[in-house]
Scaffold this active site. Structure first.
Site, short mmCIF file in Angstrom:
data_model
loop_
_atom_site.label_atom_id
_atom_site.label_comp_id
_atom_site.label_asym_id
_atom_site.label_seq_id
_atom_site.Cartn_x
_atom_site.Cartn_y
_atom_site.Cartn_z
N ARG A 1 34.46 43.57 22.51
CA ARG A 1 34.55 42.17 22.93
C ARG A 1 34.17 41.23 21.79
O ARG A 1 34.73 40.14 21.67
CB ARG A 1 33.66 41.92 24.15
N LYS B 1 39.59 54.22 45.88
CA LYS B 1 39.67 53.70 47.25
C LYS B 1 40.75 52.64 47.45
O LYS B 1 40.88 51.71 46.67
CB LYS B 1 38.32 53.12 47.66
N GLY C 1 38.21 48.59 33.73
CA GLY C 1 37.31 49.44 32.96
C GLY C 1 37.74 50.89 32.84
O GLY C 1 37.84 51.44 31.74
N GLY D 1 37.15 42.42 36.49
CA GLY D 1 37.34 41.68 37.73
C GLY D 1 38.40 40.60 37.63
O GLY D 1 39.18 40.40 38.56
#
Length: 397
Positions: free
Chosen positions: A37, A198, A355, A378
Site C-alpha cells: 500500500r 459463505k 484479501g 471492503g
C-alpha cells in the site's frame, strides 16, 4: 462512473495538498512486513512533490477507538515511505493542533509531511465536520487516494472532500476506471468468478452480479451451498444449508436475466483440511459421506477455462478452494494462470480484488499479469454489490 477531478485538473505548485492515503499496512514488532500500500501510494505523492506541492499525508492505522495508542502510531512508516519516494519524509506527532500546524508551516515546495494516526481522534470515524474543518485548515487542496477506505463516511474521506477543492489521486483514479470497465461499461461477454466460504457474506454481491454479467462462476465453500440447493450430496463439506433457498432464488434470477451459473462438476476431496492429507478427485455427485470438498477438480478447471476463453471481461473475488493448504491451491492457481495468459494476449480484461483473492493470485504468480488487482477489500466488495461509496460520491463534480 461518476465524473471527478484528477491530479491533471489541479494547479498544485506551492499549494498545501492534503492527501488521504491508506497506509494501514501489516506490521510486526514495529516494522512493516508488507509495503504494497505504501508503494502504491507513492505514485500520487511523487507526482505532487515533482510539481512543487507541499504535501501533507493523512492516514489511519488500526482501530485505536479514538484514543492515543503508541503501538498504532504512524511514525514507524516514515522510513518505508521515504524509501518508496526516494526522498525524506517529516512527521507530525498529531494530525491537528499545534504539532500539525507547525509541521505544515515548515514545508517547502516538494516537501512531504506525514501526520499522526487520524483515528487517535474519535471525531474521524464519526465524520465530524468540526474535525474535518481543522484538517481542512492545514491545506489548500484535497486529494483522496484511498479507495480502500472509500466505503466509510469518515471525516478524512467524506466531510473533508466538501471543504476544499477535491480530486482523486492516481490510485483512486485507477480503481474507478478499471471497475467501470469491468462492470459499468464492459466488453462482453462478462464473467464473474466468486469464491469464498459463505453465501451469506456475499448475497448482495451475487444478486447484483447476476444482473450485470453473462457468466457467474461460483467456487469455494459457497459453491457447496448452491450444490445443496440443487440436491447434490456433498458429504461433510462446509455449506450453509439454511441458505439453500437463497441460492435457489439467485439461480432463478440468473436464468431470468440471461446469466449462466457455473458450478463445480468434479472436486478434490479429503478426510480433513490439513497438510499432507490423502486426497482424490471425484465427480461432484459422488462425494463420499466421510469426505469434504477442498478444491475444484480438473474437469471444472477445464470448463472454467473454456468459459473464460469465450469472454472479454472477468471480475474475480474469492478463491476456488482452500488454497492456503497444498494441494488444494491447484484449481485456483490453474484458473488464475489461464486468465493471466488470456490477459497478456489481449483477449481478456481481468479485474480482481479482496484479501484472499490477492493472496491467491500472488501464490499463482499472476498479480502483475492481471489488468488490475485491487488491494481494497471492503470497498471493492461494496462496489461489486452496486453500493455507492461515500468517499467516491464526495468527489463527484
Amino acid at each position: 462512473m461518476p465524473k471527478f477531478r484528477t491530479l491533471d485538473d489541479l494547479d498544485v505548485a506551492d499549494k498545501r495538498v492534503l492527501v488521504r492515503c491508506d497506509l494501514n499496512v501489516p506490521m510486526k514488532d514495529g516494522r512493516v512486513t508488507d509495503a504494497t500500500r505504501i508503494d502504491r501510494s507513492a505514485l500520487t505523492l511523487r507526482q505532487l512533490m515533482d510539481r512543487g506541492a507541499r504535501v501533507v499525508v493523512l492516514s489511519h492505522f488500526g482501530r485505536p477507538d479514538g484514543k492515543v495508542v503508541p503501538k498504532m502510531s504512524l511514525k514507524p512508516l516514515v522510513e518505508p515511505l521515504s524509501a518508496a519516494l526516494g526522498r525524506p519524509v517529516t512527521f507530525a506527532e498529531d494530525c491537528i493542533g499545534p504539532a500539525a500546524e507547525t509541521g505544515v508551516a515548515s514545508l517547502r515546495r516538494g516537501d512531504l509531511l506525514l501526520l499522526e494516526n487520524l483515528r487517535f481522534h474519535a471525531e474521524e470515524e464519526a465524520n465530524d465536520v468540526g474535525f474535518a474543518k481543522r484538517l481542512a485548515a492545514l491545506g489548500d487542496l484535497y486529494v483522496n487516494d484511498a479507495f480502500s477506505c472509500a466505503h466509510r463516511a469518515h471525516a478524512s474521506t467524506e466531510a473533508l472532500a466538501h471543504l476544499l477543492p477535491a480530486a482523486a489521486g492516481r490510485l483512486m483514479q485507477a480503481e474507478l476506471e478499471h471497475l467501470s470497465k469491468a462492470l459499468e461499461n464492459p466488453q462482453r461477454p462478462v464473467a464473474a468468478l466468486v469464491g469464498g466460504a459463505k453465501v451469506s457474506t456475499k448475497i448482495d454481491l451475487l444478486r447484483n452480479l447476476v444482473g450485470k454479467v453473462d457468466v457467474l462462476i461460483v467456487g469455494g465453500g459457497m459453491a457447496n451451498t448452491f450444490l445443496v440447493a440443487r440436491g447434490v450430496e456433498i458429504g461433510g463439506s462446509l455449506a450453509e444449508r439454511d441458505m439453500a433457498e437463497t441460492a435457489r432464488a439467485i439461480g432463478v434470477a440468473s436464468g431470468q436475466r440471461g446469466c449462466t451459473v457455473v458450478l463445480p462438476v468434479d472436486a478434490v476431496v479429503a478426510a480433513a483440511l490439513k497438510p499432507g492429507v490423502a486426497s482424490r478427485t471425484v465427480d461432484i455427485r459422488a462425494v463420499p459421506k466421510d469426505q469434504v470438498i477442498l478444491d475444484v477438480g480438473p474437469a471444472t478447471v477445464a470448463e472454467i477455462m473454456q468459459r473464460l476463453g469465450a469472454c472479454r471481461t472477468l471480475v474475480w473475488n474469492g478463491p476456488l478452494g482452500a488454497f492456503e493448504t497444498a494441494p488444494f491451491e491447484r484449481g485456483t492457481v490453474a484458473v488464475a494462470q489461464a486468465a493471466a495468459k488470456l490477459t497478456e494476449a489481449g483477449k481478456l480484461l481481468t479485474v480482481a480484488g479482496g484479501g484472499d483473492t490477492v493472496a491467491a493470485l500472488a501464490q499463482a504468480g499472476v498479480v502483475d499479469k492481471f489488468s488490475y488487482v485491487s488491494t481494497a477489500g471492503g470497498a471493492f466488495l461494496e462496489w461489486l454489490e452496486g453500493k455507492e461509496l461515500p468517499g467516491v460520491a464526495a468527489l463527484k463534480i
